[in-house]
Write a protein that holds these residues in place. Sequence first.
Motif, short mmCIF file in Angstrom:
data_model
loop_
_atom_site.label_atom_id
_atom_site.label_comp_id
_atom_site.label_asym_id
_atom_site.label_seq_id
_atom_site.Cartn_x
_atom_site.Cartn_y
_atom_site.Cartn_z
N TYR A 178 -1.78 -3.27 -8.49
CA TYR A 178 -2.37 -2.10 -7.85
C TYR A 178 -1.27 -1.25 -7.23
CZ TYR A 178 -5.28 0.57 -4.53
OH TYR A 178 -5.90 1.56 -3.81
N LEU A 179 -1.06 -0.06 -7.80
CA LEU A 179 0.04 0.81 -7.39
C LEU A 179 -0.46 1.95 -6.51
CD1 LEU A 179 1.93 1.19 -10.81
CD2 LEU A 179 2.26 -0.55 -9.05
N THR A 180 0.29 2.18 -5.42
CA THR A 180 0.05 3.34 -4.57
C THR A 180 1.39 4.04 -4.35
OG1 THR A 180 0.39 2.07 -2.54
CG2 THR A 180 -1.86 2.19 -3.38
N GLY A 181 1.34 5.26 -3.80
CA GLY A 181 2.57 5.97 -3.48
C GLY A 181 3.32 6.45 -4.70
N ALA A 182 4.53 6.93 -4.47
CA ALA A 182 5.39 7.45 -5.53
C ALA A 182 6.83 7.06 -5.24
CB ALA A 182 5.28 8.97 -5.62
N PRO A 183 7.64 6.79 -6.27
CA PRO A 183 9.03 6.40 -6.05
C PRO A 183 9.84 7.53 -5.39
CG PRO A 183 8.36 5.96 -8.31
CD PRO A 183 7.30 6.82 -7.71
N VAL A 184 10.77 7.17 -4.54
CA VAL A 184 11.66 8.17 -3.95
C VAL A 184 12.72 8.54 -4.98
CG1 VAL A 184 11.28 7.26 -1.63
CG2 VAL A 184 13.23 6.44 -2.97
N PRO A 185 13.31 9.74 -4.90
CA PRO A 185 14.35 10.14 -5.86
C PRO A 185 15.48 9.12 -5.90
CG PRO A 185 13.66 12.02 -4.55
CD PRO A 185 13.00 10.82 -3.93
N GLY A 186 15.91 8.77 -7.11
CA GLY A 186 16.97 7.79 -7.30
C GLY A 186 16.47 6.41 -7.63
N VAL A 187 15.19 6.15 -7.39
CA VAL A 187 14.58 4.87 -7.76
C VAL A 187 13.99 5.01 -9.16
CG1 VAL A 187 12.62 3.32 -7.30
CG2 VAL A 187 14.13 4.03 -5.44
N GLY A 188 14.29 4.04 -10.01
CA GLY A 188 13.83 4.08 -11.39
C GLY A 188 12.95 2.91 -11.74
N PRO A 189 12.50 2.84 -12.99
CA PRO A 189 11.57 1.78 -13.40
C PRO A 189 12.13 0.37 -13.28
CG PRO A 189 12.37 3.03 -15.30
CD PRO A 189 12.77 3.79 -14.08
N GLN A 190 13.45 0.23 -13.52
CA GLN A 190 14.03 -1.11 -13.40
C GLN A 190 13.97 -1.61 -11.96
OE1 GLN A 190 14.68 -3.11 -15.75
NE2 GLN A 190 16.75 -3.92 -15.82
N ASP A 191 14.07 -0.71 -11.01
CA ASP A 191 13.97 -1.10 -9.60
C ASP A 191 12.59 -1.66 -9.29
OD1 ASP A 191 16.61 -0.14 -8.98
OD2 ASP A 191 15.80 1.89 -8.98
N VAL A 192 11.56 -0.98 -9.78
CA VAL A 192 10.19 -1.45 -9.57
C VAL A 192 9.98 -2.79 -10.26
CG1 VAL A 192 7.74 -0.93 -9.93
CG2 VAL A 192 9.34 0.91 -9.34
N ALA A 204 -6.58 -12.26 -9.47
CA ALA A 204 -5.60 -12.12 -8.39
C ALA A 204 -5.09 -10.69 -8.43
CB ALA A 204 -4.46 -13.12 -8.55
N ALA A 205 -4.27 -10.33 -7.47
CA ALA A 205 -3.77 -8.95 -7.44
C ALA A 205 -2.43 -8.88 -6.72
CB ALA A 205 -4.77 -8.02 -6.76
N ILE A 206 -1.68 -7.85 -7.07
CA ILE A 206 -0.42 -7.52 -6.38
C ILE A 206 -0.51 -6.06 -5.97
CG2 ILE A 206 2.09 -7.45 -6.54
CD1 ILE A 206 1.86 -9.34 -8.97
N GLU A 207 -0.39 -5.79 -4.70
CA GLU A 207 -0.38 -4.42 -4.21
C GLU A 207 1.07 -3.96 -4.03
OE1 GLU A 207 -3.09 -3.03 -1.13
OE2 GLU A 207 -3.95 -5.05 -1.05
N ILE A 208 1.40 -2.81 -4.57
CA ILE A 208 2.76 -2.28 -4.50
C ILE A 208 2.73 -0.84 -4.04
CG2 ILE A 208 4.90 -1.83 -5.77
CD1 ILE A 208 3.91 -3.93 -7.82
N ASP A 209 3.39 -0.56 -2.93
CA ASP A 209 3.60 0.83 -2.48
C ASP A 209 4.92 1.29 -3.08
OD1 ASP A 209 4.09 3.22 -1.23
OD2 ASP A 209 3.62 2.51 0.79
N LEU A 210 4.84 2.13 -4.10
CA LEU A 210 6.04 2.55 -4.83
C LEU A 210 7.05 3.25 -3.92
CD1 LEU A 210 4.20 3.86 -8.00
CD2 LEU A 210 5.66 1.83 -7.90
N SER A 211 6.58 3.89 -2.87
CA SER A 211 7.49 4.62 -1.99
C SER A 211 8.40 3.68 -1.19
CB SER A 211 6.70 5.50 -1.02
OG SER A 211 5.95 4.71 -0.11
N GLU A 212 8.04 2.39 -1.16
CA GLU A 212 8.85 1.42 -0.41
C GLU A 212 9.92 0.75 -1.26
OE1 GLU A 212 6.26 -1.37 1.44
OE2 GLU A 212 5.44 0.07 2.87
N ILE A 213 9.88 0.95 -2.57
CA ILE A 213 10.87 0.33 -3.46
C ILE A 213 12.20 1.05 -3.30
CG2 ILE A 213 11.45 -0.24 -5.84
CD1 ILE A 213 9.02 -1.75 -4.85
N ARG A 214 13.26 0.28 -3.25
CA ARG A 214 14.61 0.82 -3.16
C ARG A 214 15.46 0.31 -4.33
NH1 ARG A 214 12.12 3.58 -0.66
NH2 ARG A 214 12.33 4.34 1.48
#
Length: 741
Positions: free
Chosen positions: A181-195, A278-288
Amino acid sequence: MKLHNSGVIYENGVLRDAAASADGAKKTIAYSILQKHNTSGDESKLKIKFDKITSHDITYVGIIQTARASGLEKFPIPYVLTNCHNSLCAVGGTINDDDHMFGLTCAQKYGGVYVPPHQAVIHQYAREMLAECGAMILGSDSHTRYGALGTMAIGEGGGELAKQLLGKTYDVNYPGVVAIYLTGAPVPGVGPQDVALAIIKEVFASGFVKNKVMEFIGPGVANLSADFRIGVDVMTTETTCLSSIWETDGKVEEWYAIHGRVGAYKELKPGAGAYYDAAIEIDLSEIRPMIAMPFHPSCAYTIEEVNKNLDDVLTDAEKRAKVSFGDKVDFNLHNKIIDGKLYVDQGIIAGCAGGGFENICAAADILKGKDSGNGKFVLSVYPASMPVYMELMKNGAFGALIDAGAVVKTAFCGPCFGAGDTPANGAFSIRHSTRNFPNREGSKIQNGQLSSVALMDARSIAATAANKGFLTAATEFDTEFSGKKYFFDKAIYEKRVYDSKGVAHPEVEIQFGPNIKDWPSMKPLSDDLLIKIVSEIHDPVTTTDELIPSGETSSFRSNPLGLAEFTLSRRDPAYVGRAKAVRDGAEEVKAEVKTAASALDKFSAGFGARAEAAGLGSSIFAVKPGDGSAREQAASCQKVLGGWANIANEYATKRYRSNLINWGMLPFLYKDGDKNLPFANGDYVFIPDVKKMVSEKLPSCKAYAVKADGKVNEFELSTGDLTDDERKIILAGCLINFYKN
């Protein structure tokens, strides 16, 4: 990131914890696709027929040879043969291009598609030309993942593709489905490999999604481009999940339109009240920005964390090396610290994970006007297909990369599996590719050569290049990302790719090279079995790269006997000699069998004679074998060397276990851990009535280990669930025998 270990309901864009719901479970995207392709009539016991299948040039020869030996006359569904692994044709004389000519003539004879070397890596071609919303694709590469485009795809060993070519089915219990379950949006400079690395770090060790389907949903999906979703999706393999699927929207519809296939799109959404196990919640804006340190994608940290705690992180990596290598080498990463910063020797952006259009454009944006320096650090970039290559050439991205000192190359998977860009001994490489297992970059521990790989996103690799090799997160640069639009030119493929359009030409003669050999004959399972343990591995996880190495063996994948000589060469170099001695009935083995039979007769009258008359073979013990590649040769090489079984506490992936079964090997389970095993390397294990256990579906059997001092230990082995066909394959001795019969 938050994990829900029990069931959830998804409704009106939000998750809530809930009790199991049979009706809700039927509302997932995964359910609808799996049942559409299920031919069994039983929703819980799936017999899947795929829409299309695909292989590359270190798997398709063995698959077609297996199918030919089993009666193949025509490819019954579209079968795409790509050439992206042995495409350099630089090792082993004419071997690699001989395989390619075999592939081309088989595509002509049986009605397939042949993609020449350097045109596209297997998964990019499948995305561009094969994927369709609601379809299923089976590939003989573990990273067969097209869920972001609405296609449920599964990577398996070659035996499963041979079954599809023979009109048979892929048999599997209905899998659990986990909501991502995805929320938010990646910050600039974060790419798919980071997620992706953040997810893998969270779930790999616990097996949270093992053999399950990951279904990506939630409001955050709409904030990701199709290319970004693809970059996350391809890495789901490293979680050990079975497959993946994403909800689709206008961005995916646009992607198909760009590729001239608007008819392949349809909207996929879970129904209101869909139930997930089951589920995984991910706030994309928190990924670095992330880095997966050697030697697994799950060994992940934020780059900021690494730079702040260099000593601790590098010490942990060196400890992991001790687990894999023991005292064979002095693995040292601390010598990469220069003035308190971590220095990197090489950067690679490549393949099905890194070679996408947006990844390379973003790297070019970061490097525009900068200089990667003229020291040891070097950056190489491999676009994933020639259409991507052409557009990057047109839009100026290549110019920016080359101006900054990068080297641009053609579509090639080599850096991912150890057949290209092998760095110097002791070097440290950062790569936007899929794996960083030991030796995955091409070093040879048996020769004292060892370098290592960390996984990173293309953006942070470019930032590190701009900082002349010192580890740097892309978020440290205030980059204005250009967001260049992609234009796909299908004429590039039309001029080079052979597409039979499903029409077979049986008059075509298959072109064989001298390295292409038939599978040796294999015996059916005997009533009783006597196996010698010829290797004992206590690592927490054993990868398929350790069972049969990747890079240096790729030229021998069409030669079962030649390839078998490399089995366990990185992990236990004495294994091949021990296994062959058992297979060939060496004099010392004959003497050992008599000694073991005598001990068994003392333990239980009559056991000795039965043991001497039993089928004789070898086995390995490993705690958890089979993580990583789908390559069937991790199992078939053991069989060619006389193997009859693996004994394990558990199997890392379904695909490795399936490979064992398809090659007639018993996937034994020993449930009591790896401490104080009842057997050891060099011991013989007698398994009476093993054929009865398999044929009569008994849950387990008694086994008897003969120790060096003549003591006999009685213990229990099981095989776990087996389908009726899997039992028949084991009884027949291998998949080829099963279909011949």
